[in-house]
Design an enzyme around this catalytic site. Sequence first.
Site, mmCIF file in Angstrom:
data_model
loop_
_atom_site.group_PDB
_atom_site.id
_atom_site.type_symbol
_atom_site.label_atom_id
_atom_site.label_comp_id
_atom_site.label_asym_id
_atom_site.label_seq_id
_atom_site.Cartn_x
_atom_site.Cartn_y
_atom_site.Cartn_z
ATOM 1 N N ILE A 16 0.832 -1.205 0.000
ATOM 2 C CA ILE A 16 0.000 0.000 0.000
ATOM 3 C C ILE A 16 0.868 1.258 0.000
ATOM 4 C CG2 ILE A 16 -1.744 1.305 1.325
ATOM 5 C CD1 ILE A 16 -2.814 -1.248 -0.013
ATOM 6 N N LYS A 212 -12.473 0.687 8.829
ATOM 7 C CA LYS A 212 -11.623 -0.310 8.179
ATOM 8 C C LYS A 212 -11.896 -1.717 8.708
ATOM 9 C CE LYS A 212 -8.075 -2.143 6.107
ATOM 10 N NZ LYS A 212 -7.817 -2.147 4.691
ATOM 11 N N ASN A 216 -13.588 -5.238 6.589
ATOM 12 C CA ASN A 216 -12.959 -6.554 6.394
ATOM 13 C C ASN A 216 -13.649 -7.637 7.217
ATOM 14 O OD1 ASN A 216 -11.271 -5.684 4.426
ATOM 15 N ND2 ASN A 216 -9.429 -5.592 5.678
ATOM 16 N N CYS A 266 -5.059 -9.061 5.348
ATOM 17 C CA CYS A 266 -6.044 -8.206 6.016
ATOM 18 C C CYS A 266 -7.243 -8.950 6.580
ATOM 19 C CB CYS A 266 -6.510 -7.151 5.031
ATOM 20 S SG CYS A 266 -5.119 -6.180 4.464
ATOM 21 N N TYR A 323 -2.664 -16.458 -2.116
ATOM 22 C CA TYR A 323 -3.908 -16.474 -1.332
ATOM 23 C C TYR A 323 -5.147 -16.201 -2.176
ATOM 24 C CZ TYR A 323 -4.638 -11.361 -1.034
ATOM 25 O OH TYR A 323 -4.895 -10.035 -1.307
HETATM 26 N N1 SAJ Z 1 -12.615 -14.992 -0.540
HETATM 27 C C1 SAJ Z 1 -13.541 -16.000 -0.443
HETATM 28 N N2 SAJ Z 1 -14.803 -15.751 -0.871
HETATM 29 C C2 SAJ Z 1 -15.184 -14.556 -1.378
HETATM 30 C C3 SAJ Z 1 -14.225 -13.524 -1.473
HETATM 31 C C4 SAJ Z 1 -12.951 -13.772 -1.049
HETATM 32 O O1 SAJ Z 1 -13.250 -17.119 0.016
HETATM 33 O O2 SAJ Z 1 -16.351 -14.411 -1.751
HETATM 34 C C5 SAJ Z 1 -11.243 -15.216 -0.069
HETATM 35 C C6 SAJ Z 1 -10.175 -15.058 -1.150
HETATM 36 O O3 SAJ Z 1 -9.965 -16.247 -1.852
HETATM 37 C C7 SAJ Z 1 -8.970 -14.639 -0.331
HETATM 38 C C8 SAJ Z 1 -9.587 -13.839 0.811
HETATM 39 O O4 SAJ Z 1 -10.945 -14.184 0.844
HETATM 40 O O5 SAJ Z 1 -8.317 -15.756 0.232
HETATM 41 C C9 SAJ Z 1 -9.434 -12.335 0.696
HETATM 42 O O6 SAJ Z 1 -9.601 -11.912 -0.637
HETATM 43 P P1 SAJ Z 1 -10.364 -10.587 -1.081
HETATM 44 O O7 SAJ Z 1 -10.165 -10.451 -2.533
HETATM 45 O O8 SAJ Z 1 -11.743 -10.610 -0.584
HETATM 46 O O9 SAJ Z 1 -9.658 -9.437 -0.261
HETATM 47 P P2 SAJ Z 1 -8.143 -8.904 -0.070
HETATM 48 O O10 SAJ Z 1 -7.606 -9.459 1.203
HETATM 49 O O11 SAJ Z 1 -7.321 -9.120 -1.282
HETATM 50 O O12 SAJ Z 1 -8.440 -7.357 0.124
HETATM 51 C C10 SAJ Z 1 -9.304 -6.951 1.182
HETATM 52 C C11 SAJ Z 1 -10.318 -5.954 0.603
HETATM 53 N N3 SAJ Z 1 -11.379 -5.686 1.587
HETATM 54 C C12 SAJ Z 1 -12.690 -5.792 1.264
HETATM 55 O O13 SAJ Z 1 -13.069 -6.141 0.166
HETATM 56 C C13 SAJ Z 1 -13.657 -5.430 2.324
HETATM 57 C C14 SAJ Z 1 -9.628 -4.667 0.201
HETATM 58 O O14 SAJ Z 1 -10.575 -3.704 -0.217
HETATM 59 C C15 SAJ Z 1 -8.813 -4.111 1.394
HETATM 60 O O15 SAJ Z 1 -8.099 -2.947 1.022
HETATM 61 C C16 SAJ Z 1 -7.803 -5.187 1.792
HETATM 62 O O16 SAJ Z 1 -8.517 -6.352 2.207
HETATM 63 C C17 SAJ Z 1 -6.985 -4.645 2.942
HETATM 64 O O17 SAJ Z 1 -5.836 -4.240 2.692
HETATM 65 O O18 SAJ Z 1 -7.521 -4.528 4.047
#
Ligand code: SAJ
Length: 429
Positions: A16, A212, A216, A266, A323
Site C-alpha cells: 500500500i 476499516k 474486512n 487483512c 492467497y
Molecule cells: N474470498 C472467499 N470468498 C469470497 C471472497 C474472497 O473465500 O467471496 C477469499 C479469497 O480467496 C482470499 C480472501 O478471501 O483468500 C481475501 O480476498 P479478497 O479479494 O476478498 O480481499 P483482499 O484481502 O485481497 O483485500 C481486502 C479488501 N477488503 C474488502 O473487500 C472489504 C480490500 O478492499 C482491502 O483494502 C484489503 O482487504 C486490505 O488491505 O484490508
Amino acid sequence: MNFDNKQIGIFGLGHIGLPTAAILANNNIHVLGADVNENTVNNINQGICNFEEPGLNSLVKDAVKNNYLSATTDLEYVANTCDIIIVIVPTPIFENKKADLTYVISACESIKKGLKKGNLVIIESTVPPETGINVIKPLLEESGLICGEDFYLSYSPERALPNNTIYEMTHNARIIGGFNEKSADLTAQLYSYITQGEIIKVKNITSAEMVKLMENTYRDVNIALSNELAKICEKINVNANEVINAANYHPRVNLHTPGPGVGGHCIPIDPYFLIEIAEKYGETAKLISDSRLINDSMPDHVLSILSKFNDGISTVSVLGIAYKGNVDDVRETPSKKLIELLIKNGYRVVANDPIVKKEVIETFNLDSVSYEDSLKSDCIIIMTDHDMYKELKPEQVKDKLVISTKPILDSDKFRESGINFQAIGDIVL
Ligand code: SAJ
C-alpha cells in the site's frame, strides 16, 4: 495547503505504501519514502518495484526518473525533512491473536524525534480502535508539541483491492478521521491528489479506525456464512454455487463465494482487532470469533473431501499457493495449512503456481513443479483461482481425482467426461 513546496514522507513502502508514494509523486508532489528493508529501498531508487501489482512498475519508474520519488532506510532523516508523514507499516498479530503494534510504534518514535510545528501525521496502518488516541497521540506528544495545536493527526484507512490497487486507490472513496477539524481538512486536501472518489470525513480518529475493521470483518463473516452453507449443500446433493448465484438475484442478498479459507494480510487478521477491543470492554464478539474459526477450518474440510475419495491416492498436487487469483502474495494463504495437513496424512505433495516464485513455493517444504507435471499426480486440488487454471480441460486430468475449492470449472462437463470431480459445496458420493 499548497503541496508544491512540501515534501511528503511515507513510512513503509509495501503493497500500500509504495502505490501511495508513486501516485502522489506522479502528481508532482515530492515524496521521500522510508523503509527498514534495504533491498526494497535500493530497488525503488532504481525505479524497480519488488512485488507484482498491475500498473505499479511504470508509476514507480516514472516517479523516480522525474525526481519526485526517492527512498531511504534513514527513518529519522525522513521525519526531520518532511512536513507531512504517512505511516503505512504492517500490523501483524501475535500468537495470542492480539495486535502487534511494534512497527507502528517504532515509526512514531522516529517521527516524534523530527516533529515540528505545523506537521501533519497520517496513520493508514490497520490498528485496533483507540490506538490513535491512546497510543499514537501520547507518543507523539512526548515531543513536547500538542496534538491539534502544534501538529495535526488523522487516520485514513486504505481500502484498495490487491491486484486492482492503482485503480481502486485513485477511484475509491476515502475515509478520514481527524483529531480535530484542521487535521481532517489538511488530510482531505492531500488525499484529493490521490483519489477522484468522494472524501468522507467521519467524526474522529477512532471512528475511522472502526470503518476499516468493519469492512474486512463484514467480508470475513459473510465468507464464513457461505462456507457453512456450502457444507450443508454438500450433505443434500445441492450445488452451493448455483444456489448462491440464484439467491444473489434477490435485490437485498449478497452471499459471498465459498472457498478453501481466507488468506491475505487483512481479512484473516483485522477481525481479531475487533475481538481484542470487544474483550477489553467485556463483550464477546461471538459471531466474529466463530467466523474466524469456520474460515480457518476450511483446509481441514478440503482434506475431508479427499478422504472420502481416497482409494489409490498417494500423490497430490496443490494448484495455487497465492492467497487469491492472479497475485503473487502468499501471506496467510490457506494452501499452507492444506499442504501441512496433506503431508501429515502421508501424501506425497507437490505444488504449482504460475505467479508465485519457485523459491517461495519451496519454503512450504515441497517441490514446485511445472503445470504439466502437476497434472500427473493421483489427485489435483485447485486452491487458487488463477486465470490459467480456469482453462483446465477434462482430457488433461483423465483418471484423476480433481478437487476444486473455487467455482472456476464446469463440474458437469468434467463429470460427463468420466472425471471424478468434486468441489467445495458440490460433492457427489
Ligand atoms: N474470498 C472467499 N470468498 C469470497 C471472497 C474472497 O473465500 O467471496 C477469499 C479469497 O480467496 C482470499 C480472501 O478471501 O483468500 C481475501 O480476498 P479478497 O479479494 O476478498 O480481499 P483482499 O484481502 O485481497 O483485500 C481486502 C479488501 N477488503 C474488502 O473487500 C472489504 C480490500 O478492499 C482491502 O483494502 C484489503 O482487504 C486490505 O488491505 O484490508
